[in-house]
Design an enzyme around this catalytic site. Sequence first.
Site, short mmCIF file in Angstrom:
data_model
loop_
_atom_site.label_atom_id
_atom_site.label_comp_id
_atom_site.label_asym_id
_atom_site.label_seq_id
_atom_site.Cartn_x
_atom_site.Cartn_y
_atom_site.Cartn_z
N LYS A 12 0.89 -13.17 -11.29
CA LYS A 12 0.64 -14.28 -10.56
C LYS A 12 -0.95 -14.39 -9.99
CE LYS A 12 -0.81 -11.41 -6.98
NZ LYS A 12 -1.62 -11.63 -6.39
N ASP A 138 3.77 -6.54 -4.35
CA ASP A 138 3.47 -7.90 -5.39
C ASP A 138 4.67 -7.76 -6.41
OD1 ASP A 138 1.29 -9.04 -4.10
OD2 ASP A 138 -0.13 -7.95 -5.29
O1 C5P Z 1 1.47 -2.33 -2.07
P1 C5P Z 1 0.12 -2.24 -3.42
O2 C5P Z 1 0.24 -0.86 -4.04
O3 C5P Z 1 0.54 -2.87 -4.23
O4 C5P Z 1 -1.71 -2.17 -2.52
C1 C5P Z 1 -2.21 -1.42 -3.17
C2 C5P Z 1 -2.84 -1.05 -2.07
O5 C5P Z 1 -4.10 -2.40 -1.11
C3 C5P Z 1 -2.76 -0.41 -0.62
O6 C5P Z 1 -2.46 0.74 -1.12
C4 C5P Z 1 -3.71 -1.13 0.44
O7 C5P Z 1 -4.96 -0.56 0.28
C5 C5P Z 1 -3.97 -2.66 -0.02
N1 C5P Z 1 -2.89 -3.27 0.35
C6 C5P Z 1 -3.06 -3.86 1.94
N2 C5P Z 1 -2.51 -4.97 2.27
C7 C5P Z 1 -1.64 -5.43 1.73
C8 C5P Z 1 -1.44 -5.13 0.89
C9 C5P Z 1 -1.88 -4.44 0.00
O8 C5P Z 1 -3.52 -3.54 2.15
N3 C5P Z 1 -1.11 -6.59 2.23
#
Ligand code: C5P
Length: 330
Positions: A12, A138
Amino acid sequence: MTPKVQVRAPGKINLALHVGPPRPDGYHPLATLFQAVSLYEDVVAEAADGVTLTIRGRGADLPTDASNLAVRAAQLLRETSGVDRGVALTLTKEVPVAGGMAGGSADAAATLLACDQLWGTGLGREELAELAAELGADVPFALTGLSAMGTGRGDLLTPVMSRGTYHWVLAVQGEGLSTPAVFRAFDAMHGLSADGAARAGGVAAADDAGSAGAGSAGGAEAPRVDPALLSALLSADPLVLARHLTNDLQEPALELRPELGDVLAAADRAGALAAVVSGSGPTVAALALDAPHAASVAGVMRAAEVAAEILTVTGPVPGARVLERVHARR
Ligand code: C5P
């Protein structure tokens, strides 16, 4: 007979990404507009005893143990559905690794769907989306694809109508950026501590999740997608869409990787309608008028030598889908 299932899920780009101050759980409230693009992760799932992973294409050096999101996806589905069968996963990656294009999330989404088919767990799209959200912010979008607005951590999706096909030139960097590091740089820039409290001189902070906007708004409102962007997507006119590309993580990504400024400048010089860092970067997405224009922009950007790779893609494209169900003789 050994069933074998092949599933394809897209990467994406974020056409807009508005970020609020971090919530007590460390996540940032987002308002984003996702568009799925024609770079794909293919997962082949074959019946096996344990859960194993082989990676082809990009990311051959990525871990293949339980720290890999695809393996975690298979394990999560196994645990929640009480299946005691295994899977041998083979992943062929096109999406840049740690590129801000949710390649790892696409792997997880494709794996959930592939294992659901292989094991006959028969979960609906909604149940798969719930598991997807547990795996990462995501991952739900990689299941649904096309165009969608993401709120919450980016995982609460609202489908968005989009007309036409958009042509993008992607500047892919050899070295990825860490998403948490980019969010930390965002916090530092806005004088926010990890729990959302504003330090002296910072912007207004949230009392509770999603009640303030530190990013583009810089005030005390929840981040939101500009309705003008939604109208632009209905216009099918890239010139209109070009005016609405925006990303609150662009500045922090530029701080961590100043060379991205050269990439954005090269896109501009190459005649792109607009260019923006995708998600937490470092991939830059440059919008073109049509396919021939994209080829021309790509050619000029390649000659500028500002990226490891210059690719052309289109969007929106569908989310995770089964390509093939093979019943092969063992
Ligand atoms: O959810 P995901 O594991 O892809 O996110 C990776 C990192 O990105 C999270 O641990 C966080 O530090 C940061 N993040 C965030 N806010 C979001 C999405 C991701 O702070 N909405």
